[in-house]
Design a protein around this motif. Sequence first.
Motif: not given
Length: 231
Positions: A160-174
Amino acid sequence: MRSPGHSPTILPNGARDGRDMRWEAHRTRRRRQLVEAALKAIRKHGAGVGMDEIAATAGTSKTVLYRHLGDRSGLYHAVVASVDETILADLAAARESGEDVVSRIAAMVSSYLHMVERDPAIYRFVMTRPLETTEGDPSDPIRQITGHIGEQLTQVLHEHLSRTGRVAEADLLAPVWGHGIVGLVRSAADHWLTRTTSTPILTVDDVTRAVVALIRPALDHQAPAPDQPKT
């Protein structure tokens, strides 16, 4: 009949002896039957069920239980492994049932809570560690269950994060959100099971909506659009 602990016979060509393979299949089948009997006994007698009650439910002796499952700690690990398998199968189906990330996570939360509601004695048994198992131990069965659930949620959130343009945060937040949701739902389930007469009666849907209400704002957040170049 050979003893359960015998070494497998290896033929000259490296293949397993057919008798060994049949014996191994028998042991696997018998172990599964005993675990099913244990689950049935837990549902009937509660989380404090004894080995005598499990043996009676299985129509066998404690000696047979010990031979196939070991002591109570071995029984506990076998039951937890069976519950883990069931939970993961249910969650895998639930995560594919929603059209967006919120509905998918809601379905997974609901699936877990329905398991707790359907089998409260099994849930209590699983969450009651034997003395040989301590919280925080890498081999802790409860940690393994919650870890597997957290990994499924992490994958959904990362996508979801990657699809909504938050790739840079995905590894931390997910992973933080995924495993955090597991802790949130587990604590909510524990509170739900120990509610008193003065506590409002909540349904699975009530608890699911409350969890979703907490996480929805973070999931609905969109990454800011990149700055447009000046002309």
